[in-house]
Design an enzyme around this catalytic site. Structure first.
Site, mmCIF file in Angstrom:
data_model
loop_
_atom_site.group_PDB
_atom_site.id
_atom_site.type_symbol
_atom_site.label_atom_id
_atom_site.label_comp_id
_atom_site.label_asym_id
_atom_site.label_seq_id
_atom_site.Cartn_x
_atom_site.Cartn_y
_atom_site.Cartn_z
ATOM 1 C CG ASN A 108 23.444 -38.921 44.337
ATOM 2 O OD1 ASN A 108 23.117 -38.479 43.021
ATOM 3 N ND2 ASN A 108 23.480 -40.430 43.634
ATOM 4 C CG ASP A 135 11.910 -36.482 49.279
ATOM 5 O OD1 ASP A 135 12.534 -35.716 48.705
ATOM 6 O OD2 ASP A 135 11.586 -37.205 49.534
#
Length: 194
Positions: A70, A95
């Site tokens: 993040n 991903d």
């Protein structure tokens, strides 16, 4: 469309995350570095593992941020600022829940789709979403409540083999990407299913 000059693989740092599904983007860059016989090395100014490689006749910057997912944008922005790269010169591997293991897709621009690494990258690039993406399929657990544990979990042996096969196919399409032949790269990669 600008030429790709940097490939960034998103993931989380540390051995406890190395083999988790959320690190599939990092696996791409690590495989490319191995294929290029060039080790990734810690580079503080880019907040990650970095290498410059010659691949398919092109100089390419490789980066795996060592920030948590993040906060990936900090590393991406640092690389861009140092080398004067624009977002459309980036290919960001990550991903992707919405694609099955053993498959991968290229995408130009678009939103973050709830992916925290992409969200932070878009923000760090001044909300410029024009970077290219390499979406590595990891599949979906079936319930939104299970997503966090799923992406931070390790794939089973067969699932990991399928993801690795898709990554190998990605590497085979990169010469086309670096030559600007996106149609050829997409046609080949998007028809692959391990």
């Amino acid at each position: 469309m600008s030429d790709v000059k940097a490939i960034i693989g998103l993931g989380n740092p540390g051995t406890e995350y190395d083999a988790t599904r959320h690190n599939a983007g990092a696996w791409v860059v690590e495989a490319l570095a191995r294929d290029s016989l060039t080790p990734l090395r810690a580079e503080r100014k880019f907040l990650g593992q970095y290498a410059k490689v010659r691949y398919a006749g092109h100089d390419v910057h490789l980066l795996v941020p060592s920030t948590y997912m993040n906060r990936s944008g900090k590393a991406v922005a640092a690389l861009c600022q140092f080398f004067k790269l624009t977002p459309d010169e980036l290919l960001i591997a990550h991903d992707e829940l919405d694609i099955a293991p053993g498959t991968a897709r290229y995408k130009h621009g678009g939103g973050h789709g709830g992916h925290n690494g992409l969200r932070d990258t878009v923000s760090a690039l001044g909300n410029d979403k024009s970077f290219h993406r390499l979406r590595i399929g990891i599949g979906h657990p079936g319930s939104a409540k299970q997503v966090v544990n799923y992406v931070l979990g390790r794939p089973g042996k067969a699932e990991r083999a399928a993801i690795d096969a898709a990554i190998d196919e990605c590497l085979r399409t990169l010469p086309d990407v670096l030559d600007g032949n996106w149609a050829g790269a997409m046609n080949r990669l998007h028809s692959f299913n391990a």
